[in-house]
Scaffold this motif. Structure first.
Motif, mmCIF file in Angstrom:
data_model
loop_
_atom_site.group_PDB
_atom_site.id
_atom_site.type_symbol
_atom_site.label_atom_id
_atom_site.label_comp_id
_atom_site.label_asym_id
_atom_site.label_seq_id
_atom_site.Cartn_x
_atom_site.Cartn_y
_atom_site.Cartn_z
ATOM 1 N N ILE A 70 0.838 -1.199 0.000
ATOM 2 C CA ILE A 70 0.000 0.000 0.000
ATOM 3 C C ILE A 70 0.872 1.248 0.000
ATOM 4 O O ILE A 70 0.611 2.218 -0.726
ATOM 5 N N GLU A 71 1.941 1.231 0.803
ATOM 6 C CA GLU A 71 2.855 2.366 0.848
ATOM 7 C C GLU A 71 3.559 2.552 -0.487
ATOM 8 O O GLU A 71 3.735 3.680 -0.967
ATOM 9 N N LYS A 72 3.958 1.447 -1.126
ATOM 10 C CA LYS A 72 4.653 1.528 -2.413
ATOM 11 C C LYS A 72 3.758 2.133 -3.491
ATOM 12 O O LYS A 72 4.255 2.748 -4.440
ATOM 13 N N CYS A 73 2.455 1.955 -3.353
ATOM 14 C CA CYS A 73 1.514 2.523 -4.322
ATOM 15 C C CYS A 73 1.258 4.001 -4.056
ATOM 16 O O CYS A 73 0.534 4.657 -4.825
ATOM 17 N N GLY A 74 1.842 4.524 -2.968
ATOM 18 C CA GLY A 74 1.683 5.934 -2.648
ATOM 19 C C GLY A 74 0.536 6.233 -1.706
ATOM 20 O O GLY A 74 0.135 7.401 -1.558
ATOM 21 N N PHE A 75 0.021 5.185 -1.050
ATOM 22 C CA PHE A 75 -1.110 5.367 -0.137
ATOM 23 C C PHE A 75 -0.693 4.977 1.285
ATOM 24 O O PHE A 75 0.449 4.590 1.530
ATOM 25 N N HIS A 76 -1.646 5.087 2.206
ATOM 26 C CA HIS A 76 -1.392 4.727 3.594
ATOM 27 C C HIS A 76 -2.530 3.848 4.104
ATOM 28 O O HIS A 76 -3.703 4.039 3.737
ATOM 29 N N ALA A 77 -2.191 2.901 4.951
ATOM 30 C CA ALA A 77 -3.205 1.991 5.485
ATOM 31 C C ALA A 77 -4.308 2.749 6.204
ATOM 32 O O ALA A 77 -5.477 2.339 6.191
ATOM 33 N N GLY A 78 -3.961 3.874 6.812
ATOM 34 C CA GLY A 78 -4.962 4.673 7.513
ATOM 35 C C GLY A 78 -6.014 5.272 6.608
ATOM 36 O O GLY A 78 -7.045 5.755 7.072
ATOM 37 N N ASP A 79 -5.749 5.232 5.277
ATOM 38 C CA ASP A 79 -6.703 5.780 4.315
ATOM 39 C C ASP A 79 -7.752 4.764 3.879
ATOM 40 O O ASP A 79 -8.660 5.106 3.119
ATOM 41 N N ILE A 80 -7.618 3.522 4.338
ATOM 42 C CA ILE A 80 -8.592 2.495 3.960
ATOM 43 C C ILE A 80 -9.913 2.787 4.647
ATOM 44 O O ILE A 80 -9.973 2.945 5.875
ATOM 45 N N ARG A 81 -10.983 2.855 3.883
ATOM 46 C CA ARG A 81 -12.309 3.127 4.433
ATOM 47 C C ARG A 81 -13.212 1.897 4.375
ATOM 48 O O ARG A 81 -14.118 1.759 5.200
#
Length: 284
Positions: A70-81
């Motif tokens: 998820i981080e490698k894709c430029g996102f953060h786990a905390g953004d999962i809804r």
């Protein structure tokens, strides 16, 4: 004699004992749709513009791998809804409890499988894994939302439609949703389970679920007529993820994105139907 279609723990033991052999870098399938799973278990991520949707979470031991992807894709786990599940087997919800803990995401599962987790946890197939084979237990959880046929869930620019497609499990579901890249919009379909290990003679003799076969035949009919531009399986082999990824990386083959194929789902359903009929002829 044991059915050749029966569950075989040796394959899963190899995946868990030798995770590095099954690891692949995450990659963008199209626009806001990403693959973040491993070489066996498909896990997909959609950026809705107002948070992330994750579809299935793979094996329990994939928890850290998913976070890194998820981080490698430029996102953060905390953004999962939202976390959606195609069905209630341990190799598709293994990292859900961890991701929910980190993000507070709402979890979704077909109603019959959500009920199964509570009433018949052995049908999650966790019971087929001994502690020796599975040193990382799959935490059971209670899905927040129990899905039914034609339910619609929207977040940001993405609306997910639910189709009940039981057979591999009592509550397997298929998801249909748009994926976008600028003004380009295509329809993606992620199918519920299609494995025969829960439809073969051995499993039915233990669990008495012969009616799942009739359910599965109806589900095949649903898949064959669904609108689908990008077919996604919950296992990589179902939609030839690895081969298509290699074509994308190498630039080989015909021009264009190999995942864009409006006949892929229908061909897959027809292939599975043929294999299913062969199993019935062999086992009765």
């Amino acid at each position: 004699m044991k059915s050749k279609y029966a569950y075989r723990s040796e394959w899963y033991e190899k995946i868990i004992r030798q995770p590095e052999e099954f690891s692949i870098p995450p990659f963008c399938i199209f626009g806001n749709l990403w693959f973040i799973g491993n070489k066996d278990a498909a896990v997909h991520l959609v950026d809705t513009g107002e948070g992330l949707m994750v579809f299935d979470t793979g094996y329990p031991h994939m928890q850290d791998e998913l976070l890194h992807s998820i981080e490698k894709c430029g996102f953060h786990a905390g953004d999962i809804r939202m976390i959606f599940h195609t069905h209630g087997h341990f190799d598709h919800f293994g990292a859900t409890a961890r991701l929910k803990e980190l993000s507070g995401a709402v979890t979704y599962m077909g109603a019959r499988d959500a009920d199964m987790i509570n009433r018949n946890p052995e049908l999650t197939l966790c019971s087929y894994f001994t502690e020796r084979e599975n040193p990382v237990a799959a935490p059971l959880f209670r899905p927040d939302v129990w899905l039914n046929d034609q339910d619609i869930i929207t977040l940001g620019n993405t609306t997910v439609r639910v189709y009940e497609t039981p057979g591999h499990s009592a509550g397997a579901v298929t998801y249909q949703f748009p994926v976008t890249d600028g003004k380009k919009i295509y329809t993606a379909v992620l199918t519920g389970g299609a494995g025969f290990n829960t439809l073969c003679r051995d499993f039915i003799e233990v669990h008495g679920n012969r009616d799942w076969r009739e359910d599965f035949e109806r589900s095949l009919s649903v898949w064959k007529i669904m609108k689908c531009d990008i077919y996604l399986g919950n296992r990589t082999g179902q939609s030839d993820v690895l081969e298509k990824r290699n074509r994308m990386v190498s630039g080989s083959g015909a021009a264009g994105n190999p995942f864009l194929d409006d006949g892929a789902l229908r061909r897959y359903a027809e292939k599975v139907e043929t294999e299913y009929r062969n199993m019935l002829m062999e086992e009765g």
